[in-house]
Design a protein around this motif. Structure first.
Motif, PDB file in Angstrom:
ATOM      1  N   ASP A  86       5.248  35.508 -62.191  1.00 55.25           N
ATOM      2  CA  ASP A  86       3.934  36.151 -62.157  1.00 55.25           C
ATOM      3  C   ASP A  86       3.961  37.370 -61.249  1.00 55.25           C
ATOM      4  O   ASP A  86       4.780  37.465 -60.315  1.00 55.25           O
ATOM      5  N   VAL A  87       3.058  38.309 -61.485  1.00 52.30           N
ATOM      6  CA  VAL A  87       3.078  39.596 -60.791  1.00 52.30           C
ATOM      7  C   VAL A  87       2.921  39.428 -59.280  1.00 52.30           C
ATOM      8  O   VAL A  87       3.661  40.027 -58.492  1.00 52.30           O
ATOM      9  N   LYS A  88       1.970  38.608 -58.853  1.00 49.84           N
ATOM     10  CA  LYS A  88       1.736  38.437 -57.422  1.00 49.84           C
ATOM     11  C   LYS A  88       2.914  37.746 -56.739  1.00 49.84           C
ATOM     12  O   LYS A  88       3.351  38.153 -55.655  1.00 49.84           O
ATOM     13  N   GLY A  89       3.423  36.689 -57.365  1.00 54.28           N
ATOM     14  CA  GLY A  89       4.553  35.976 -56.786  1.00 54.28           C
ATOM     15  C   GLY A  89       5.779  36.859 -56.680  1.00 54.28           C
ATOM     16  O   GLY A  89       6.487  36.844 -55.664  1.00 54.28           O
ATOM     17  N   ARG A  90       6.038  37.632 -57.735  1.00 53.21           N
ATOM     18  CA  ARG A  90       7.179  38.549 -57.731  1.00 53.21           C
ATOM     19  C   ARG A  90       7.006  39.593 -56.633  1.00 53.21           C
ATOM     20  O   ARG A  90       7.955  39.933 -55.923  1.00 53.21           O
ATOM     21  N   SER A  91       5.793  40.103 -56.489  1.00 51.68           N
ATOM     22  CA  SER A  91       5.533  41.110 -55.470  1.00 51.68           C
ATOM     23  C   SER A  91       5.759  40.565 -54.062  1.00 51.68           C
ATOM     24  O   SER A  91       6.309  41.254 -53.203  1.00 51.68           O
ATOM     25  N   ARG A  92       5.354  39.320 -53.820  1.00 54.09           N
ATOM     26  CA  ARG A  92       5.571  38.720 -52.494  1.00 54.09           C
ATOM     27  C   ARG A  92       7.060  38.682 -52.153  1.00 54.09           C
ATOM     28  O   ARG A  92       7.461  38.998 -51.029  1.00 54.09           O
ATOM     29  N   VAL A  93       7.859  38.269 -53.121  1.00 55.90           N
ATOM     30  CA  VAL A  93       9.297  38.214 -52.891  1.00 55.90           C
ATOM     31  C   VAL A  93       9.847  39.608 -52.590  1.00 55.90           C
ATOM     32  O   VAL A  93      10.610  39.802 -51.633  1.00 55.90           O
ATOM     33  N   ILE A  94       9.455  40.577 -53.392  1.00 53.40           N
ATOM     34  CA  ILE A  94       9.993  41.931 -53.219  1.00 53.40           C
ATOM     35  C   ILE A  94       9.525  42.542 -51.903  1.00 53.40           C
ATOM     36  O   ILE A  94      10.285  43.271 -51.232  1.00 53.40           O
ATOM     37  N   GLN A  95       8.293  42.243 -51.485  1.00 55.96           N
ATOM     38  CA  GLN A  95       7.820  42.760 -50.195  1.00 55.96           C
ATOM     39  C   GLN A  95       8.708  42.296 -49.046  1.00 55.96           C
ATOM     40  O   GLN A  95       9.104  43.085 -48.189  1.00 55.96           O
ATOM     41  N   TRP A  96       9.029  40.994 -49.027  1.00 60.43           N
ATOM     42  CA  TRP A  96       9.864  40.472 -47.942  1.00 60.43           C
ATOM     43  C   TRP A  96      11.319  40.886 -48.103  1.00 60.43           C
ATOM     44  O   TRP A  96      12.040  41.069 -47.111  1.00 60.43           O
ATOM     45  N   LEU A  97      11.753  41.078 -49.335  1.00 64.78           N
ATOM     46  CA  LEU A  97      13.090  41.626 -49.551  1.00 64.78           C
ATOM     47  C   LEU A  97      13.181  43.037 -48.974  1.00 64.78           C
ATOM     48  O   LEU A  97      14.156  43.385 -48.284  1.00 64.78           O
ATOM     49  N   MET A  98      12.167  43.857 -49.209  1.00 65.67           N
ATOM     50  CA  MET A  98      12.156  45.213 -48.674  1.00 65.67           C
ATOM     51  C   MET A  98      12.038  45.214 -47.142  1.00 65.67           C
ATOM     52  O   MET A  98      12.569  46.102 -46.467  1.00 65.67           O
ATOM     53  N   PHE A  99      11.350  44.225 -46.602  1.00 66.64           N
ATOM     54  CA  PHE A  99      11.249  44.075 -45.148  1.00 66.64           C
ATOM     55  C   PHE A  99      12.644  43.904 -44.544  1.00 66.64           C
ATOM     56  O   PHE A  99      12.968  44.481 -43.509  1.00 66.64           O
ATOM     57  N   GLN A 100      13.467  43.125 -45.223  1.00 64.40           N
ATOM     58  CA  GLN A 100      14.842  42.964 -44.742  1.00 64.40           C
ATOM     59  C   GLN A 100      15.656  44.237 -44.953  1.00 64.40           C
ATOM     60  O   GLN A 100      16.335  44.707 -44.030  1.00 64.40           O
ATOM     61  N   MET A 101      15.578  44.803 -46.141  1.00 59.78           N
ATOM     62  CA  MET A 101      16.396  45.969 -46.464  1.00 59.78           C
ATOM     63  C   MET A 101      16.054  47.172 -45.606  1.00 59.78           C
ATOM     64  O   MET A 101      16.939  47.913 -45.177  1.00 59.78           O
ATOM     65  N   GLY A 102      14.757  47.367 -45.343  1.00 58.64           N
ATOM     66  CA  GLY A 102      14.333  48.539 -44.587  1.00 58.64           C
ATOM     67  C   GLY A 102      14.179  48.311 -43.098  1.00 58.64           C
ATOM     68  O   GLY A 102      14.084  49.276 -42.332  1.00 58.64           O
ATOM     69  N   GLY A 103      14.153  47.037 -42.672  1.00 58.74           N
ATOM     70  CA  GLY A 103      13.889  46.743 -41.272  1.00 58.74           C
ATOM     71  C   GLY A 103      14.961  45.922 -40.602  1.00 58.74           C
ATOM     72  O   GLY A 103      15.729  46.423 -39.782  1.00 58.74           O
ATOM     73  N   VAL A 104      15.038  44.644 -40.947  1.00 55.76           N
ATOM     74  CA  VAL A 104      15.936  43.729 -40.240  1.00 55.76           C
ATOM     75  C   VAL A 104      17.384  44.201 -40.291  1.00 55.76           C
ATOM     76  O   VAL A 104      18.060  44.277 -39.257  1.00 55.76           O
ATOM     77  N   GLY A 105      17.884  44.523 -41.475  1.00 49.15           N
ATOM     78  CA  GLY A 105      19.278  44.932 -41.599  1.00 49.15           C
ATOM     79  C   GLY A 105      19.606  46.196 -40.814  1.00 49.15           C
ATOM     80  O   GLY A 105      20.514  46.192 -39.979  1.00 49.15           O
ATOM     81  N   PRO A 106      18.893  47.297 -41.054  1.00 47.91           N
ATOM     82  CA  PRO A 106      19.191  48.527 -40.318  1.00 47.91           C
ATOM     83  C   PRO A 106      19.011  48.405 -38.808  1.00 47.91           C
ATOM     84  O   PRO A 106      19.841  48.895 -38.038  1.00 47.91           O
ATOM     85  N   MET A 107      17.939  47.772 -38.358  1.00 45.02           N
ATOM     86  CA  MET A 107      17.696  47.675 -36.919  1.00 45.02           C
ATOM     87  C   MET A 107      18.713  46.767 -36.236  1.00 45.02           C
ATOM     88  O   MET A 107      19.258  47.100 -35.182  1.00 45.02           O
ATOM     89  N   GLN A 108      19.001  45.621 -36.843  1.00 44.90           N
ATOM     90  CA  GLN A 108      19.970  44.716 -36.240  1.00 44.90           C
ATOM     91  C   GLN A 108      21.374  45.311 -36.311  1.00 44.90           C
ATOM     92  O   GLN A 108      22.179  45.121 -35.394  1.00 44.90           O
ATOM     93  N   GLY A 109      21.676  46.018 -37.379  1.00 45.56           N
ATOM     94  CA  GLY A 109      22.970  46.683 -37.475  1.00 45.56           C
ATOM     95  C   GLY A 109      23.171  47.699 -36.367  1.00 45.56           C
ATOM     96  O   GLY A 109      24.239  47.768 -35.749  1.00 45.56           O
ATOM     97  N   GLN A 110      22.136  48.485 -36.075  1.00 43.31           N
ATOM     98  CA  GLN A 110      22.235  49.463 -34.992  1.00 43.31           C
ATOM     99  C   GLN A 110      22.291  48.779 -33.628  1.00 43.31           C
ATOM    100  O   GLN A 110      23.009  49.225 -32.725  1.00 43.31           O
ATOM    101  N   ALA A 111      21.555  47.692 -33.475  1.00 44.17           N
ATOM    102  CA  ALA A 111      21.638  46.920 -32.222  1.00 44.17           C
ATOM    103  C   ALA A 111      23.067  46.470 -31.997  1.00 44.17           C
ATOM    104  O   ALA A 111      23.595  46.530 -30.878  1.00 44.17           O
ATOM    105  N   ASN A 112      23.693  46.007 -33.063  1.00 40.48           N
ATOM    106  CA  ASN A 112      25.071  45.544 -32.960  1.00 40.48           C
ATOM    107  C   ASN A 112      26.015  46.668 -32.558  1.00 40.48           C
ATOM    108  O   ASN A 112      26.872  46.501 -31.688  1.00 40.48           O
TER     109      ASN A 112
END
Length: 221
Positions: A86-112
């Motif tokens: 469903d559209v809403k469920g799919r969007s929730r997944v993609i939102q948190w996926l983008m949170f990782q791709m744009g935030g957690v990964g880059p920031m933690q990578g630079q911290a490292n």
């Protein structure tokens, strides 16, 4: 059959975990960073950016997909699993996926990088990236106080985020006081498919040492 081009990095582990969870047949093509195999003309035809992971779906006219988030979406849509229809469920997944791709990964990578590998000890950048990584962890923790998994049900958003957050200590970031994040980490770590995926590829001792010393074990995607 899926050809998985990978190495022992958090972003590489995203895809091996997903393939294990989905039960898809795949063959592993381990790329040597030491030999710059990710920069060869043959691999650049698969991923013009010269990074891992990448896949080639032999059953779909040898269709190539690069960027770990894009690969996860492709695999989820291919199988109809790990992402709601469903559209809403799919969007929730993609939102948190983008949170990782744009935030957690880059920031933690630079911290490292600044915490472990930069030739000079620059406390400003170290503090900046460690504090931002911790802030992102706090966002995850608050959200996980209300849901079991990031998008409600276990999904590619969890698969994308877990391989990074599990290495919090390597970047010098604490998860102390983040009980909901710790609960989430423990729950995912217990999944048999996750345990199998984290062993793909299983690096030789010498290769693992090179990855750690070079920082590529945390940075290449």
């Amino acid at each position: 059959m899926i050809d998985l081009y990978t190495a022992a990095t958090p972003n590489g582990h995203k895809i091996s975990i997903a393939l294990e969870e989905l039960g898809l047949p795949y063959q592993v093509q381990v790329l040597s960073f030491d030999k710059q195999e990710q920069k060869t003309p043959a691999f650049l035809k698969i991923n013009p950016n010269g990074r891992i992971p990448a896949i080639v779906d032999r059953a779909n006219d040898n269709f190539a997909v690069f960027e770990s988030g894009a690969i996860l979406i492709y695999l989820a849509e291919l199988t109809g699993q790990l992402m709601p229809q469903d559209v809403k469920g799919r969007s929730r997944v993609i939102q948190w996926l983008m949170f990782q791709m744009g935030g957690v990964g880059p920031m933690q990578g630079q911290a490292n990088v600044f915490f472990r590998y930069f030739p000079e000890k620059l406390q400003g950048p170290i503090d900046r990236y460690q504090h931002e990584t911790r802030r992102l962890y706090e966002v995850l923790n608050t959200h996980l106080s209300e849901v079991e998994y990031l998008a409600g049900e276990y999904s590619i958003a969890d698969i994308a985020t877990f391989p990074w957050v599990r290495l919090y200590d390597w970047a010098g970031v604490s998860v102390e006081g983040l009980e909901h994040l710790q609960r989430w980490l423990a729950a995912i770590d217990e999944r048999p498919a996750v345990q199998r995926g984290l062993l793909v590829p299983k690096p030789m001792e010498e290769d693992a040492e090179k990855l750690v010393k070079s920082g590529q074990a945390m940075l290449v995607r």
